[in-house]
Motif scaffolding. Sequence first.
Motif, mmCIF file in Angstrom:
data_model
loop_
_atom_site.group_PDB
_atom_site.id
_atom_site.type_symbol
_atom_site.label_atom_id
_atom_site.label_comp_id
_atom_site.label_asym_id
_atom_site.label_seq_id
_atom_site.Cartn_x
_atom_site.Cartn_y
_atom_site.Cartn_z
ATOM 1 N N CYS A 136 30.070 66.875 19.735
ATOM 2 C CA CYS A 136 30.749 67.625 20.792
ATOM 3 C C CYS A 136 31.387 66.697 21.829
ATOM 4 O O CYS A 136 32.505 66.953 22.294
ATOM 5 C CB CYS A 136 29.757 68.575 21.474
ATOM 6 N N MET A 137 30.697 65.630 22.201
ATOM 7 C CA MET A 137 31.289 64.680 23.144
ATOM 8 C C MET A 137 32.505 63.984 22.529
ATOM 9 O O MET A 137 33.525 63.774 23.193
ATOM 10 C CB MET A 137 30.239 63.658 23.592
ATOM 11 N N ARG A 138 32.398 63.655 21.253
ATOM 12 C CA ARG A 138 33.539 63.060 20.563
ATOM 13 C C ARG A 138 34.692 64.055 20.480
ATOM 14 O O ARG A 138 35.871 63.688 20.624
ATOM 15 C CB ARG A 138 33.119 62.632 19.153
ATOM 16 N N ALA A 139 34.367 65.345 20.255
ATOM 17 C CA ALA A 139 35.404 66.367 20.135
ATOM 18 C C ALA A 139 36.190 66.520 21.437
ATOM 19 O O ALA A 139 37.394 66.826 21.403
ATOM 20 C CB ALA A 139 34.776 67.707 19.742
ATOM 21 N N ILE A 140 35.529 66.345 22.577
ATOM 22 C CA ILE A 140 36.245 66.419 23.857
ATOM 23 C C ILE A 140 37.318 65.329 23.921
ATOM 24 O O ILE A 140 38.473 65.583 24.309
ATOM 25 C CB ILE A 140 35.254 66.286 25.028
ATOM 26 N N ARG A 141 36.965 64.129 23.534
ATOM 27 C CA ARG A 141 37.930 63.028 23.537
ATOM 28 C C ARG A 141 39.033 63.278 22.512
ATOM 29 O O ARG A 141 40.227 63.017 22.786
ATOM 30 C CB ARG A 141 37.207 61.721 23.229
ATOM 31 N N GLN A 142 38.662 63.803 21.343
ATOM 32 C CA GLN A 142 39.662 64.097 20.323
ATOM 33 C C GLN A 142 40.619 65.186 20.777
ATOM 34 O O GLN A 142 41.831 65.107 20.547
ATOM 35 C CB GLN A 142 38.978 64.529 19.024
ATOM 36 N N SER A 143 40.077 66.213 21.422
ATOM 37 C CA SER A 143 40.901 67.314 21.899
ATOM 38 C C SER A 143 41.971 66.824 22.866
ATOM 39 O O SER A 143 43.146 67.215 22.778
ATOM 40 C CB SER A 143 40.019 68.368 22.571
ATOM 41 N N ASN A 144 41.588 65.976 23.789
ATOM 42 C CA ASN A 144 42.547 65.424 24.736
ATOM 43 C C ASN A 144 43.582 64.561 24.027
ATOM 44 O O ASN A 144 44.771 64.568 24.374
ATOM 45 C CB ASN A 144 41.823 64.601 25.800
ATOM 46 N N CYS A 145 43.134 63.812 23.012
ATOM 47 C CA CYS A 145 44.044 62.967 22.244
ATOM 48 C C CYS A 145 45.066 63.812 21.481
ATOM 49 O O CYS A 145 46.268 63.526 21.509
ATOM 50 C CB CYS A 145 43.245 62.090 21.282
ATOM 51 N N TYR A 146 44.600 64.868 20.819
ATOM 52 C CA TYR A 146 45.504 65.741 20.077
ATOM 53 C C TYR A 146 46.501 66.418 21.013
ATOM 54 O O TYR A 146 47.669 66.618 20.670
ATOM 55 C CB TYR A 146 44.720 66.805 19.310
ATOM 56 N N ALA A 154 46.131 60.230 14.766
ATOM 57 C CA ALA A 154 44.892 59.671 14.216
ATOM 58 C C ALA A 154 43.855 59.539 15.322
ATOM 59 O O ALA A 154 43.578 58.439 15.819
ATOM 60 C CB ALA A 154 45.172 58.316 13.570
ATOM 61 N N CYS A 155 43.292 60.636 15.718
ATOM 62 C CA CYS A 155 42.320 60.666 16.828
ATOM 63 C C CYS A 155 40.903 60.669 16.267
ATOM 64 O O CYS A 155 40.188 61.680 16.327
ATOM 65 C CB CYS A 155 42.560 61.896 17.708
ATOM 66 N N GLU A 156 40.492 59.574 15.705
ATOM 67 C CA GLU A 156 39.166 59.452 15.115
ATOM 68 C C GLU A 156 38.317 58.462 15.909
ATOM 69 O O GLU A 156 38.779 57.366 16.229
ATOM 70 C CB GLU A 156 39.263 58.998 13.663
ATOM 71 N N TYR A 157 37.111 58.852 16.218
ATOM 72 C CA TYR A 157 36.215 58.013 17.012
ATOM 73 C C TYR A 157 34.820 58.033 16.396
ATOM 74 O O TYR A 157 34.445 58.979 15.707
ATOM 75 C CB TYR A 157 36.149 58.504 18.465
ATOM 76 N N GLU A 158 34.051 56.997 16.666
ATOM 77 C CA GLU A 158 32.695 56.885 16.146
ATOM 78 C C GLU A 158 31.722 57.733 16.968
ATOM 79 O O GLU A 158 31.898 57.892 18.177
ATOM 80 C CB GLU A 158 32.228 55.429 16.164
ATOM 81 N N ASN A 159 30.684 58.256 16.290
ATOM 82 C CA ASN A 159 29.653 59.047 16.978
ATOM 83 C C ASN A 159 28.618 58.188 17.687
ATOM 84 O O ASN A 159 27.908 58.670 18.583
ATOM 85 C CB ASN A 159 28.919 59.942 15.971
ATOM 86 N N VAL A 160 28.493 56.935 17.293
ATOM 87 C CA VAL A 160 27.375 56.097 17.732
ATOM 88 C C VAL A 160 27.276 56.015 19.252
ATOM 89 O O VAL A 160 26.198 56.192 19.834
ATOM 90 C CB VAL A 160 27.498 54.676 17.131
ATOM 91 N N TYR A 161 28.399 55.766 19.911
ATOM 92 C CA TYR A 161 28.370 55.586 21.353
ATOM 93 C C TYR A 161 27.923 56.866 22.074
ATOM 94 O O TYR A 161 27.208 56.813 23.076
ATOM 95 C CB TYR A 161 29.745 55.151 21.856
ATOM 96 N N TYR A 162 28.322 58.007 21.533
ATOM 97 C CA TYR A 162 27.949 59.275 22.156
ATOM 98 C C TYR A 162 26.484 59.595 21.917
ATOM 99 O O TYR A 162 25.829 60.210 22.775
ATOM 100 C CB TYR A 162 28.872 60.381 21.637
ATOM 101 N N MET A 163 25.972 59.204 20.775
ATOM 102 C CA MET A 163 24.534 59.367 20.525
ATOM 103 C C MET A 163 23.723 58.544 21.517
ATOM 104 O O MET A 163 22.708 59.012 22.053
ATOM 105 C CB MET A 163 24.197 58.941 19.099
ATOM 106 N N LEU A 164 24.178 57.328 21.773
ATOM 107 C CA LEU A 164 23.479 56.469 22.727
ATOM 108 C C LEU A 164 23.532 57.046 24.138
ATOM 109 O O LEU A 164 22.538 56.995 24.876
ATOM 110 C CB LEU A 164 24.082 55.067 22.704
ATOM 111 N N MET A 165 24.661 57.621 24.522
ATOM 112 C CA MET A 165 24.780 58.243 25.843
ATOM 113 C C MET A 165 23.802 59.399 25.989
ATOM 114 O O MET A 165 23.102 59.529 27.003
ATOM 115 C CB MET A 165 26.214 58.729 26.066
#
Length: 464
Positions: A136-146, A154-165
């Motif tokens: 969901c946190m990644r989707a927020i960033r993707q939504s803004n990118c789209y 190509a709005c693809e991001y890794e989940n790892v950083y959001y899991m750590l947050m």
Amino acid sequence: MFGRRNYNDDEDEQPPLLQTSNLVLTGTVWTALAHFIAGVIGSGVLSLAWSMAQLGWIGGPFCVVLIAFFALVSAFLISNFQIYSNPNNGTTTTNHSYLQAVHTILGYKNGIVCGCLVFFSLFKTGVVYVITSAICMRAIRQSNCYHEEGHEAACEYENVYYMLMFGLVQIVVSQIPNIFHTKWLSIIAAIMSFTYSLIGVGLGLAQVIGQGEIKGNISGISTKNPTQKLWLVAEAIGDIAFSFTFSLILLEIQSTLKSPPSQKETMKKTSGIAVFITASFYLLCGASGYAAFGDSAPGNLLTGFGFYEPYWLVDFGNACIVLHLVGGYQIYSQTLFAIVERWYVEKFPESVLTVDITSLKVSSLSPAFRVNPLRLCFRTAYVVLTIAVAMLFPYFNEVLAFAGSIIFWPLTIYFPVEMYFVHKKIVPWSSKWVVLRIYSTFCLTVSVFILIGSLHGLIAKRFG
């Protein structure tokens, strides 16, 4: 592990969920409902449009209603087990947790088996919540990118950083002593549940109206390979089963209720309301998403980007999910924390690890909580472990189905039925005994089917 001691310290200093007689119980139907909604309407609701797509317009709603009925039967059975009078020795025990009830009523061996399943269930819920919050946190960033660069970007991001947050937040919030202190967190989480569920329903209905047709069909998605269809159906049923697994937290919630009226009656009333609300929301979310997307329904309704606009509403819905999961993670984790810390206090009553070393104020809505080494080290390690497993298996639908298959039958069906037989002294081969045996056997068959399908999906995703 299940023993109890008397504590004369104030509320914050008590080990989790011991001696509730020392507390002023203020729980009502509404506070219990908040705990239920926070713990139940969670990540599972996001997969229901996908589940509907696999099962179709008849099978999808039927499975939701049927599993909701099973969950309600389980809740009614479990609510009877808070007070248990042992006919063998005449003692009366107050059970403050599901695991304690199994141990007290069914004995030590069943308690050990149940304990392993309980630990797994609580842990897997934490893992699923980590995966979902990161998506969901990644989707927020993707939504803004789209929105800024177009839907084909190509709005693809890794989940790892959001899991750590999410993990860092949970390390802090996990220092809340016990479930008695999480009422404010549950209320916020429950509000968030309703909010993002309504957003999902609203976006789905808006898309149906905009496209002028209701997609989907009676039999669900079609595949060229019948075996593949079978595995997808198994995963879909597993996702729905996962969405109704709240039996573990029922007695914990019941222990917070004031009396009169009796805690049992209040809990039965709450369970009926909670299951009705949950099933209604699940049907609305699943049906609106399936009607909007048909066979292409995303595995996660708000993060699969069937919806791109209005991007701010998609962002807000995902933010609500994250806030809800912060509370939902605690509702389940606090149960596990209580079990482990209760055992440690009983086993090592003079341990220096239980001595307070500082205080922590999680929010302006809560008092300052004293922190001890046991709580700090164990709970931090637990959060870190859930993050690590989520990183290893970040597959939303497959993990939901696998989790549902493992714990649905034993914890929602088998143990409640067996405890009911002992508690009510049901005579073997009586009509009630036969009906409940058939009910339990049927659910076991379904669970095995789900397990096979979910394992196939996990293996295919991880190693395929």
